[in-house]
Design a protein around this motif. Structure first.
Motif, short mmCIF file in Angstrom:
data_model
loop_
_atom_site.label_atom_id
_atom_site.label_comp_id
_atom_site.label_asym_id
_atom_site.label_seq_id
_atom_site.Cartn_x
_atom_site.Cartn_y
_atom_site.Cartn_z
N MET A 1 0.85 -1.18 0.00
CA MET A 1 0.00 0.00 0.00
C MET A 1 0.89 1.24 0.00
SD MET A 1 -2.64 1.39 2.90
CE MET A 1 -1.40 1.68 4.12
N THR A 2 0.47 2.24 -0.70
CA THR A 2 1.16 3.52 -0.74
C THR A 2 0.15 4.63 -0.51
OG1 THR A 2 2.78 2.68 -2.33
CG2 THR A 2 2.55 5.06 -2.18
N ILE A 3 0.55 5.63 0.27
CA ILE A 3 -0.26 6.83 0.46
C ILE A 3 0.45 7.92 -0.33
CG2 ILE A 3 -1.15 8.53 2.09
CD1 ILE A 3 -0.98 6.32 4.25
N GLU A 4 -0.26 8.55 -1.26
CA GLU A 4 0.39 9.52 -2.13
C GLU A 4 -0.51 10.74 -2.32
OE1 GLU A 4 2.14 9.51 -6.65
OE2 GLU A 4 2.19 7.64 -5.51
N ASP A 5 0.12 11.91 -2.34
CA ASP A 5 -0.57 13.16 -2.63
C ASP A 5 0.28 13.91 -3.65
OD1 ASP A 5 -2.53 15.10 -2.49
OD2 ASP A 5 -2.28 15.53 -0.37
N TYR A 6 -0.10 15.14 -3.94
CA TYR A 6 0.58 15.87 -5.01
C TYR A 6 2.06 16.12 -4.74
CZ TYR A 6 0.18 20.09 -2.14
OH TYR A 6 0.28 21.01 -1.13
N ASP A 7 2.49 16.10 -3.48
CA ASP A 7 3.87 16.45 -3.19
C ASP A 7 4.64 15.42 -2.37
OD1 ASP A 7 2.36 16.90 -0.92
OD2 ASP A 7 3.41 18.74 -0.36
N PHE A 8 4.03 14.30 -2.01
CA PHE A 8 4.73 13.30 -1.22
C PHE A 8 4.22 11.89 -1.52
CE2 PHE A 8 0.98 13.95 1.38
CZ PHE A 8 0.67 12.67 1.82
N LYS A 9 5.00 10.92 -1.05
CA LYS A 9 4.62 9.51 -1.13
C LYS A 9 5.06 8.84 0.17
CE LYS A 9 6.88 6.91 -4.03
NZ LYS A 9 7.37 6.18 -5.21
N LEU A 10 4.15 8.10 0.80
CA LEU A 10 4.43 7.34 2.01
C LEU A 10 4.29 5.86 1.69
CD1 LEU A 10 2.50 9.12 4.91
CD2 LEU A 10 4.92 8.59 4.88
N GLU A 11 5.30 5.09 2.04
CA GLU A 11 5.25 3.65 1.84
C GLU A 11 5.61 2.96 3.15
OE1 GLU A 11 6.57 2.74 -2.59
OE2 GLU A 11 8.08 3.90 -1.52
N PRO A 12 4.87 1.92 3.53
CA PRO A 12 5.21 1.22 4.78
C PRO A 12 6.57 0.54 4.66
CG PRO A 12 3.50 0.03 3.58
CD PRO A 12 3.75 1.31 2.85
N VAL A 13 7.29 0.49 5.77
CA VAL A 13 8.60 -0.16 5.79
C VAL A 13 8.45 -1.64 5.44
CG1 VAL A 13 10.52 -0.81 7.30
CG2 VAL A 13 9.59 1.50 7.40
N SER A 14 7.42 -2.27 6.00
CA SER A 14 7.10 -3.66 5.68
C SER A 14 5.62 -3.88 5.94
CB SER A 14 7.95 -4.62 6.53
OG SER A 14 7.59 -4.52 7.89
N ASP A 15 5.13 -5.06 5.60
CA ASP A 15 3.71 -5.34 5.75
C ASP A 15 3.22 -5.28 7.19
OD1 ASP A 15 3.44 -5.63 3.04
OD2 ASP A 15 3.53 -7.83 3.08
N ASP A 16 4.09 -5.58 8.14
CA ASP A 16 3.67 -5.62 9.54
C ASP A 16 4.31 -4.52 10.39
OD1 ASP A 16 6.19 -6.64 9.34
OD2 ASP A 16 5.85 -8.32 10.72
N SER A 17 4.78 -3.47 9.75
CA SER A 17 5.45 -2.39 10.48
C SER A 17 4.53 -1.18 10.63
CB SER A 17 6.71 -1.96 9.72
OG SER A 17 7.33 -0.86 10.38
N ALA A 18 4.74 -0.46 11.73
CA ALA A 18 4.01 0.80 11.94
C ALA A 18 4.83 1.99 11.45
CB ALA A 18 3.69 0.96 13.43
N LEU A 19 5.96 1.73 10.83
CA LEU A 19 6.85 2.79 10.35
C LEU A 19 6.71 2.98 8.85
CD1 LEU A 19 10.02 1.93 12.43
CD2 LEU A 19 8.23 3.58 12.97
N TRP A 20 7.01 4.20 8.40
CA TRP A 20 6.81 4.59 7.00
C TRP A 20 8.06 5.24 6.43
CZ3 TRP A 20 1.99 3.82 4.73
CH2 TRP A 20 0.98 3.40 5.60
N ASP A 21 8.26 5.07 5.13
CA ASP A 21 9.29 5.79 4.39
C ASP A 21 8.61 6.93 3.64
OD1 ASP A 21 11.09 3.88 5.25
OD2 ASP A 21 11.02 2.72 3.39
N LEU A 22 9.13 8.13 3.79
CA LEU A 22 8.54 9.33 3.21
C LEU A 22 9.45 9.91 2.14
CD1 LEU A 22 6.50 11.73 3.21
CD2 LEU A 22 7.84 12.69 5.10
N SER A 23 8.89 10.16 0.97
CA SER A 23 9.62 10.79 -0.13
C SER A 23 8.83 12.01 -0.60
CB SER A 23 9.78 9.84 -1.32
OG SER A 23 10.48 8.69 -0.95
N PHE A 24 9.56 13.07 -0.93
CA PHE A 24 8.92 14.27 -1.46
C PHE A 24 9.19 14.36 -2.95
CE2 PHE A 24 9.52 15.51 3.01
CZ PHE A 24 8.21 15.82 3.31
N LYS A 25 8.24 14.93 -3.68
CA LYS A 25 8.38 15.09 -5.12
C LYS A 25 9.36 16.24 -5.40
CE LYS A 25 4.93 14.19 -7.79
NZ LYS A 25 3.63 14.22 -8.46
N LYS A 26 10.28 15.98 -6.29
CA LYS A 26 11.27 16.99 -6.68
C LYS A 26 11.40 17.01 -8.19
CE LYS A 26 13.80 16.70 -2.45
NZ LYS A 26 15.00 16.61 -1.73
#
Length: 99
Positions: A1-26
């Motif tokens: 699963m990915t959460i994405e908006d016009y300026d960022f993307k959030l991806e879970p670290v793993s399927d069972d993790s509560a942590l996220w990797d955050l990337s900004f659009k450049k």
């Protein structure tokens, strides 16, 4: 699963993790023929509330890139953006059908 908006993307670290990797659009290769937008320089292993705080900060910085603002202005905009994000998360109940 990915959460994405016009300026960022959030991806879970793993399927069972509560942590996220955050990337900004450049913009990559700005001003060149192969100019494009891409998500880059991810921040790894953020809790969701920490990621949201960074997204808000990123948007405020983008808005006021070349100017100084007061702490009062920063926090006013911060709280407005926080409330907007929370409003997106609230589920609206369908209105009862009035026949």
């Amino acid at each position: 699963m990915t959460i994405e908006d016009y300026d960022f993307k959030l991806e879970p670290v793993s399927d069972d993790s509560a942590l996220w990797d955050l990337s900004f659009k450049k913009i990559v290769n700005k001003g060149k023929v192969n100019e494009r937008e891409d998500f880059s320089s991810p921040l790894y292993g953020l809790p969701l509330n920490g990621a949201i705080r960074r997204i808000i900060n990123h948007r405020i910085i983008a808005k006021h890139k070349e100017e100084a603002i007061s702490m009062k202005t920063y926090f006013k905009e911060y709280h407005i953006l926080w409330d907007e994000i929370l409003a997106l998360c609230k589920e609206k109940k369908p209105s009862p059908d009035k026949n």
